[in-house]
Write a protein that holds these residues in place. Structure first.
Motif, PDB file in Angstrom:
ATOM      1  N   GLY A   9       0.704  -0.940   0.122  1.00 47.95           N
ATOM      2  CA  GLY A   9      -0.173  -0.160   0.181  1.00 47.95           C
ATOM      3  C   GLY A   9       0.405   0.834  -0.242  1.00 47.95           C
ATOM      4  O   GLY A   9       2.021   1.793  -0.348  1.00 47.95           O
ATOM      5  N   LEU A  10       0.357   2.657   0.131  1.00 49.16           N
ATOM      6  CA  LEU A  10       1.018   3.338   0.104  1.00 49.16           C
ATOM      7  C   LEU A  10       0.658   3.982   1.804  1.00 49.16           C
ATOM      8  O   LEU A  10       0.220   4.132   2.551  1.00 49.16           O
ATOM      9  CB  LEU A  10       0.323   4.488  -0.845  1.00 49.16           C
ATOM     10  CG  LEU A  10       0.662   6.299  -0.149  1.00 49.16           C
ATOM     11  CD1 LEU A  10       1.792   6.253  -0.708  1.00 49.16           C
ATOM     12  CD2 LEU A  10      -0.500   7.169  -1.012  1.00 49.16           C
ATOM     13  N   VAL A  11       2.358   4.233   1.878  1.00 51.50           N
ATOM     14  CA  VAL A  11       2.677   4.819   3.570  1.00 51.50           C
ATOM     15  C   VAL A  11       3.670   6.193   3.783  1.00 51.50           C
ATOM     16  O   VAL A  11       4.209   6.377   2.732  1.00 51.50           O
ATOM     17  CB  VAL A  11       3.319   3.553   4.292  1.00 51.50           C
ATOM     18  CG1 VAL A  11       4.797   2.972   3.559  1.00 51.50           C
ATOM     19  CG2 VAL A  11       3.434   3.911   5.412  1.00 51.50           C
ATOM     20  N   GLY A  15       6.736   5.629   7.754  1.00 55.16           N
ATOM     21  CA  GLY A  15       5.841   4.669   8.633  1.00 55.16           C
ATOM     22  C   GLY A  15       6.075   3.433   8.424  1.00 55.16           C
ATOM     23  O   GLY A  15       7.453   2.628   8.424  1.00 55.16           O
ATOM     24  N   SER A  16       4.785   2.492   8.800  1.00 58.33           N
ATOM     25  CA  SER A  16       5.337   0.815   8.858  1.00 58.33           C
ATOM     26  C   SER A  16       4.025   0.420   8.024  1.00 58.33           C
ATOM     27  O   SER A  16       2.895   0.418   7.589  1.00 58.33           O
ATOM     28  CB  SER A  16       4.715   0.163  10.417  1.00 58.33           C
ATOM     29  OG  SER A  16       5.836   0.396  10.814  1.00 58.33           O
ATOM     30  N   LEU A  17       4.786  -0.779   7.454  1.00 57.26           N
ATOM     31  CA  LEU A  17       3.715  -2.224   6.746  1.00 57.26           C
ATOM     32  C   LEU A  17       3.814  -3.435   7.212  1.00 57.26           C
ATOM     33  O   LEU A  17       5.969  -3.559   7.202  1.00 57.26           O
ATOM     34  CB  LEU A  17       3.836  -2.001   5.367  1.00 57.26           C
ATOM     35  CG  LEU A  17       3.179  -0.971   4.696  1.00 57.26           C
ATOM     36  CD1 LEU A  17       3.651  -0.932   2.926  1.00 57.26           C
ATOM     37  CD2 LEU A  17       1.699  -0.896   5.028  1.00 57.26           C
ATOM     38  N   ILE A  77       4.392 -16.300   5.508  1.00 59.27           N
ATOM     39  CA  ILE A  77       5.663 -15.585   6.201  1.00 59.27           C
ATOM     40  C   ILE A  77       5.409 -14.503   6.732  1.00 59.27           C
ATOM     41  O   ILE A  77       4.583 -13.748   5.631  1.00 59.27           O
ATOM     42  CB  ILE A  77       7.430 -15.732   5.900  1.00 59.27           C
ATOM     43  CG1 ILE A  77       7.062 -15.416   3.922  1.00 59.27           C
ATOM     44  CG2 ILE A  77       7.616 -16.899   6.346  1.00 59.27           C
ATOM     45  CD1 ILE A  77       8.231 -15.813   3.292  1.00 59.27           C
ATOM     46  N   SER A  78       5.919 -13.478   7.454  1.00 58.18           N
ATOM     47  CA  SER A  78       5.507 -11.441   6.692  1.00 58.18           C
ATOM     48  C   SER A  78       6.633 -11.695   6.771  1.00 58.18           C
ATOM     49  O   SER A  78       8.109 -11.263   6.909  1.00 58.18           O
ATOM     50  CB  SER A  78       4.126 -11.646   8.197  1.00 58.18           C
ATOM     51  OG  SER A  78       5.692 -11.514   9.369  1.00 58.18           O
ATOM     52  N   LEU A  79       6.606 -10.133   6.466  1.00 56.83           N
ATOM     53  CA  LEU A  79       8.156  -8.637   6.699  1.00 56.83           C
ATOM     54  C   LEU A  79       7.273  -7.761   6.783  1.00 56.83           C
ATOM     55  O   LEU A  79       6.455  -6.516   6.508  1.00 56.83           O
ATOM     56  CB  LEU A  79       8.577  -9.149   4.996  1.00 56.83           C
ATOM     57  CG  LEU A  79       9.369  -7.972   4.416  1.00 56.83           C
ATOM     58  CD1 LEU A  79      10.701  -8.525   5.889  1.00 56.83           C
ATOM     59  CD2 LEU A  79       9.315  -6.923   3.406  1.00 56.83           C
ATOM     60  N   GLN A  80       7.460  -7.773   8.580  1.00 56.21           N
ATOM     61  CA  GLN A  80       7.038  -6.820   9.020  1.00 56.21           C
ATOM     62  C   GLN A  80       8.627  -5.295   8.881  1.00 56.21           C
ATOM     63  O   GLN A  80       9.305  -5.947   8.472  1.00 56.21           O
ATOM     64  CB  GLN A  80       7.296  -6.791  10.906  1.00 56.21           C
ATOM     65  CG  GLN A  80       7.058  -5.192  11.434  1.00 56.21           C
ATOM     66  CD  GLN A  80       5.424  -5.213  11.144  1.00 56.21           C
ATOM     67  OE1 GLN A  80       4.509  -5.331  11.170  1.00 56.21           O
ATOM     68  NE2 GLN A  80       5.485  -4.156  10.343  1.00 56.21           N
ATOM     69  N   MET A  81       8.250  -4.064   8.147  1.00 50.86           N
ATOM     70  CA  MET A  81       8.591  -3.393   7.517  1.00 50.86           C
ATOM     71  C   MET A  81       8.563  -1.569   8.186  1.00 50.86           C
ATOM     72  O   MET A  81       7.456  -1.847   8.839  1.00 50.86           O
ATOM     73  CB  MET A  81       8.428  -2.805   6.613  1.00 50.86           C
ATOM     74  CG  MET A  81       8.504  -3.992   5.351  1.00 50.86           C
ATOM     75  SD  MET A  81       8.797  -3.200   3.460  1.00 50.86           S
ATOM     76  CE  MET A  81       6.703  -2.746   3.516  1.00 50.86           C
ATOM     77  N   TYR A  82       9.418  -0.999   9.070  1.00 52.39           N
ATOM     78  CA  TYR A  82       9.577  -0.177  10.315  1.00 52.39           C
ATOM     79  C   TYR A  82      11.077   0.909   9.298  1.00 52.39           C
ATOM     80  O   TYR A  82      11.337   0.384   8.415  1.00 52.39           O
ATOM     81  CB  TYR A  82       9.619  -0.210  11.335  1.00 52.39           C
ATOM     82  CG  TYR A  82       8.930  -1.598  12.482  1.00 52.39           C
ATOM     83  CD1 TYR A  82       9.540  -2.505  12.193  1.00 52.39           C
ATOM     84  CD2 TYR A  82       7.851  -1.013  12.544  1.00 52.39           C
ATOM     85  CE1 TYR A  82       9.388  -3.084  12.982  1.00 52.39           C
ATOM     86  CE2 TYR A  82       7.103  -2.117  12.997  1.00 52.39           C
ATOM     87  CZ  TYR A  82       7.629  -2.911  13.747  1.00 52.39           C
ATOM     88  OH  TYR A  82       7.228  -3.955  14.407  1.00 52.39           O
TER      89      TYR A  82
END
Length: 120
Positions: A9-11, A15-17, A77-82
């Protein structure tokens, strides 16, 4: 076998996604799984991935900001992005090396990209 990614998405910068990827189909074993990204007019590059020994590799640009993890036993799996930056803008692709045949070696599968846009 299908790899379904979601969460792009747009951040705004800073921000985080959180991206998620689920592998489904006739899967015997997933040996490697992770994320690549491709920005416009650039080559696809590794973001973060588990190897067949469970070790994790991160791109230099991802260290300290991104975390890849196994969500559950359902091949997700996930990818947490900060602390996202404009240069993180890209299509993010989930990939996995999957064995589908008993005693087979397996092969690499790719999901469709999920777009991440970091912009104010």
């Amino acid at each position: 076998v299908q790899l379904q990614a979601s969460g792009g998405g747009l951040v705004q910068p800073g921000g985080s996604l959180r991206l998620s990827c689920t592998a489904s189909g006739s899967i015997i074993n997933i040996r490697e799984m992770g994320w690549y990204r491709q920005a416009p007019e650039k080559q696809r590059e590794l973001v973060a991935a588990f190897d067949r020994n469970g070790r994790i590799s991160y791109a230099d640009s991802a260290w300290g900001r991104f975390t890849v993890s196994v969500v559950d036993a359902n091949n997700t799996i996930s990818l947490q992005m900060y602390m996202l930056k404009p240069e993180d803008t890209a299509d993010y692709f989930c990939t996995a090396f999957i064995q589908t045949i008993p005693l087979g070696t397996g092969r690499t599968y790719w999901g469709r990209g999920t777009q991440v846009t970091v912009s104010s």
